[in-house]
Design a protein around this motif. Sequence first.
Motif, PDB file in Angstrom:
ATOM      1  N   ILE A 122      -7.768  -2.958  -1.459  1.00 52.56           N
ATOM      2  CA  ILE A 122      -8.594  -1.659  -2.122  1.00 52.56           C
ATOM      3  C   ILE A 122      -7.879  -0.966  -3.179  1.00 52.56           C
ATOM      4  O   ILE A 122      -7.027  -0.198  -3.080  1.00 52.56           O
ATOM      5  N   PRO A 123      -7.987  -1.377  -4.341  1.00 51.67           N
ATOM      6  CA  PRO A 123      -7.113  -1.101  -5.584  1.00 51.67           C
ATOM      7  C   PRO A 123      -7.179   0.191  -5.775  1.00 51.67           C
ATOM      8  O   PRO A 123      -6.209   1.186  -6.195  1.00 51.67           O
ATOM      9  N   GLU A 124      -8.565   0.969  -5.732  1.00 51.61           N
ATOM     10  CA  GLU A 124      -8.603   2.250  -5.600  1.00 51.61           C
ATOM     11  C   GLU A 124      -7.940   3.429  -4.940  1.00 51.61           C
ATOM     12  O   GLU A 124      -7.550   4.478  -5.208  1.00 51.61           O
ATOM     13  N   GLU A 125      -7.548   2.654  -3.706  1.00 46.71           N
ATOM     14  CA  GLU A 125      -6.572   3.367  -2.680  1.00 46.71           C
ATOM     15  C   GLU A 125      -5.178   3.043  -2.972  1.00 46.71           C
ATOM     16  O   GLU A 125      -4.382   3.547  -2.079  1.00 46.71           O
ATOM     17  N   GLY A 126      -4.950   2.109  -3.847  1.00 46.41           N
ATOM     18  CA  GLY A 126      -3.465   1.726  -3.952  1.00 46.41           C
ATOM     19  C   GLY A 126      -3.116   0.435  -3.053  1.00 46.41           C
ATOM     20  O   GLY A 126      -1.998   0.075  -3.201  1.00 46.41           O
ATOM     21  N   LYS A 127      -4.102   0.026  -2.281  1.00 45.49           N
ATOM     22  CA  LYS A 127      -3.830  -1.055  -1.428  1.00 45.49           C
ATOM     23  C   LYS A 127      -3.959  -2.546  -2.094  1.00 45.49           C
ATOM     24  O   LYS A 127      -5.175  -2.495  -2.412  1.00 45.49           O
ATOM     25  N   ILE A 128      -3.181  -3.034  -2.358  1.00 43.81           N
ATOM     26  CA  ILE A 128      -3.133  -4.351  -3.191  1.00 43.81           C
ATOM     27  C   ILE A 128      -2.596  -5.712  -2.433  1.00 43.81           C
ATOM     28  O   ILE A 128      -1.617  -5.647  -1.800  1.00 43.81           O
ATOM     29  N   VAL A 129      -3.244  -6.651  -2.425  1.00 45.09           N
ATOM     30  CA  VAL A 129      -2.855  -8.035  -2.139  1.00 45.09           C
ATOM     31  C   VAL A 129      -1.898  -8.378  -3.205  1.00 45.09           C
ATOM     32  O   VAL A 129      -2.457  -8.807  -4.455  1.00 45.09           O
ATOM     33  N   GLU A 187       0.629  -1.226   0.024  1.00 41.30           N
ATOM     34  CA  GLU A 187       0.184   0.104  -0.102  1.00 41.30           C
ATOM     35  C   GLU A 187       0.981   1.396  -0.009  1.00 41.30           C
ATOM     36  O   GLU A 187       1.963   1.239   0.460  1.00 41.30           O
ATOM     37  N   PRO A 188       0.290   2.337  -0.501  1.00 43.84           N
ATOM     38  CA  PRO A 188       1.257   3.649  -0.539  1.00 43.84           C
ATOM     39  C   PRO A 188       1.273   4.446   0.795  1.00 43.84           C
ATOM     40  O   PRO A 188       0.329   4.131   1.550  1.00 43.84           O
ATOM     41  N   ARG A 189       2.093   5.164   0.585  1.00 47.12           N
ATOM     42  CA  ARG A 189       2.244   6.352   1.502  1.00 47.12           C
ATOM     43  C   ARG A 189       2.457   7.782   0.851  1.00 47.12           C
ATOM     44  O   ARG A 189       2.910   7.794  -0.296  1.00 47.12           O
ATOM     45  N   GLN A 190       2.560   8.960   1.741  1.00 49.53           N
ATOM     46  CA  GLN A 190       2.472  10.196   1.187  1.00 49.53           C
ATOM     47  C   GLN A 190       3.923  10.448   0.766  1.00 49.53           C
ATOM     48  O   GLN A 190       4.879   9.765   1.528  1.00 49.53           O
ATOM     49  N   PHE A 191       4.284  11.011  -0.162  1.00 50.09           N
ATOM     50  CA  PHE A 191       5.858  11.535  -0.681  1.00 50.09           C
ATOM     51  C   PHE A 191       6.015  12.407   0.572  1.00 50.09           C
ATOM     52  O   PHE A 191       5.458  13.020   0.965  1.00 50.09           O
ATOM     53  N   ASN A 192       7.536  12.537   0.877  1.00 46.80           N
ATOM     54  CA  ASN A 192       8.303  13.486   1.563  1.00 46.80           C
ATOM     55  C   ASN A 192       8.378  14.526   0.195  1.00 46.80           C
ATOM     56  O   ASN A 192       8.535  14.124  -0.764  1.00 46.80           O
ATOM     57  N   VAL A 193       8.905  15.516   0.728  1.00 50.77           N
ATOM     58  CA  VAL A 193       9.500  16.596  -0.144  1.00 50.77           C
ATOM     59  C   VAL A 193      10.306  16.350  -0.948  1.00 50.77           C
ATOM     60  O   VAL A 193      10.397  16.708  -2.389  1.00 50.77           O
ATOM     61  N   LEU A 194      11.443  15.697  -0.530  1.00 51.01           N
ATOM     62  CA  LEU A 194      12.686  15.536  -1.427  1.00 51.01           C
ATOM     63  C   LEU A 194      12.126  14.342  -2.516  1.00 51.01           C
ATOM     64  O   LEU A 194      12.476  14.366  -3.712  1.00 51.01           O
ATOM     65  N   GLU A 195      11.584  13.283  -2.033  1.00 49.19           N
ATOM     66  CA  GLU A 195      10.957  12.187  -2.861  1.00 49.19           C
ATOM     67  C   GLU A 195      10.084  12.956  -4.049  1.00 49.19           C
ATOM     68  O   GLU A 195      10.188  12.495  -5.068  1.00 49.19           O
TER      69      GLU A 195
END
Length: 612
Positions: free
Chosen positions: A194-201, A51-59
């Motif tokens: 939850i594919p629409e949220e980027g959370k994938i098995v 699953e995703p997380r928010q970018f930090n500024v440098l990324e």
Amino acid sequence: MFLASSAKPIDDNLKNFVDEIEAQSPSLSVLAARQFRYSLRQTTIEVNIKEPRQFNVLEEFIIRAAIEFEPPPTEDELASVLGLDSVFIKTTTATLRSLQTLSPTSPITVTSEGRSFYEKGSVPQPPYPVQLHAITDPLSDKITFQAESLSETAINLPDLADFITIDQTITDISSLQLEEIQKSIQASDLALHIPEEGKIVTSYKVLNPTQKFWRKISLFVIFDALEDKLTIQIRNGKQILESASNWLEALHAQGKISLQALCKLSTETINFELEAILKQKNTEIEARLENIRQKAIKSGKKVDKSPVVGEVVQLRDGQISQAFSEVLNSAKSQVIIYSPWVNQAVVDEKFLTLLQKLANRGVWILIGHGIARRQEDEEKPISPEVEKKLRAIKTPDGLSSVQVLWLGDSHIKEVIVDQEIHLCGSQNWLSYRGDYLPLGESVYKVTILHQVQEAYEFLADRFQNQAQKLWQNALNNGDSKLAVESLYVWGALGMEDIALKNIQQSNWLEILPMWLNVALQGLRTKNIQADSESFETALSLLSQVSIEEAFLESLQQGWRKVIGAIAINNPKTALKLLSDEVWAQFLRLNIAQKSDSRENFISQHIFIKENK
């Protein structure tokens, strides 16, 4: 006389459930209730989830530079632009490469997966494992997933498989495609895929061999006297297992299971019970009508000098049609008519004009008809033309004021207006005019409130049962038009709370604007009170509505009208409904404007209502 509850084959620990079922409707009788056990299969698996997380500024800067710079930059070039030590840039790009966001070589290049995540403002995290239990249920023919393992409990009950052939084929979980596992996890409401949220098995593996567990279920044999229908119901606690119940009913209809073996119910016992139940129900109706007749006889023999609390008056021939017209014209909110037959001899232009006049005042009109036990067996069914004309009668807000429902299996001829006046007798209200060829018909006009209420509850229960069936059919077929018909019936009966409960349980939010229209008419005719808990419940559903919904505009208009209708007589109640949480949803969904205060919003819509 039919068997007493104690003589029926009902397990002792199911007697409370039986009482609850029979309390739902006077037409329901439980003939048998028995508990069984059946086996489930559990397989423990481990799934990996990304699953995703928010970018930090440098990324975010590095990925954006890789997309926008031409040619793509190296780590050292980016470090120079930012004035940073290249170690920081290289550490961050290494992390992004490990997450398949950047290609493995320099210069810095974004992968297709990286672009997809960048558009969402996030980056994937390393996959992590979660242990789940796959439950194979032969009765539902489904595989579900849950976090907790089934418990090993000794259940000393008969095995359902000893009476019914159950497919005990054990599904090899390891043979299932990943897509099948993903869909089953989604259907199990575990919020892990939850594919629409980027959370994938992303993968799975079986950890332990399949185990057998036992589950307790209850089987009920229920007779509905109104429908003249026998049903078999399977429950897990209070939950009705629809697919298992339908499967058993199909097996019984095909003669593949024996109720004698399952529940110690012989065909002779069932037939005897059904005849006795139907006879008792008809006797109850006749007793009610006989009570009314006796009241009429007594009122004709003596003068009652006590304060007027209602009366029973007998009407004959020409008096009947005049009283029918007068009673209908007096309606303020609700008319219920039951007539075995409906034809154009009565439902003519004059009668339709009268009903339209009532509709213009916001009166709900329920028409029940049918004399046969099955609709297809009706010898004189209502013509499509007549039914179409009745259904075309609308309120000023465009709601269908007249609901025409086949209820069947009844000779009663009754009219109830505003739960205050009851007409009953031998007059076929909607198939015989009686003003041009008197046939010696007799009708009682009843205004004794407890007797009117008794008659009302009997008919209201029949209409409510039919509304519930319409709703279930609508739900099964995704038929919103049929669902709205159910709302109209519940609205006519002042049962908006039941309608809302069904919307909430089914999560059918697109029907909510129509519920608001029905509730609005209830407010105007005082069938529903401004402080009804239903409004708070309906407001709580707003948090589930997306601003992208196709029905949003009608939802906005509906709430503005309802709040205005409440506030016109109860401004404090309207203001109380607009709590901080509700007001936040009103602003989010543009029901109210950000420049509005709650007080201004209410006053605006009172003003709009008064000017309409």
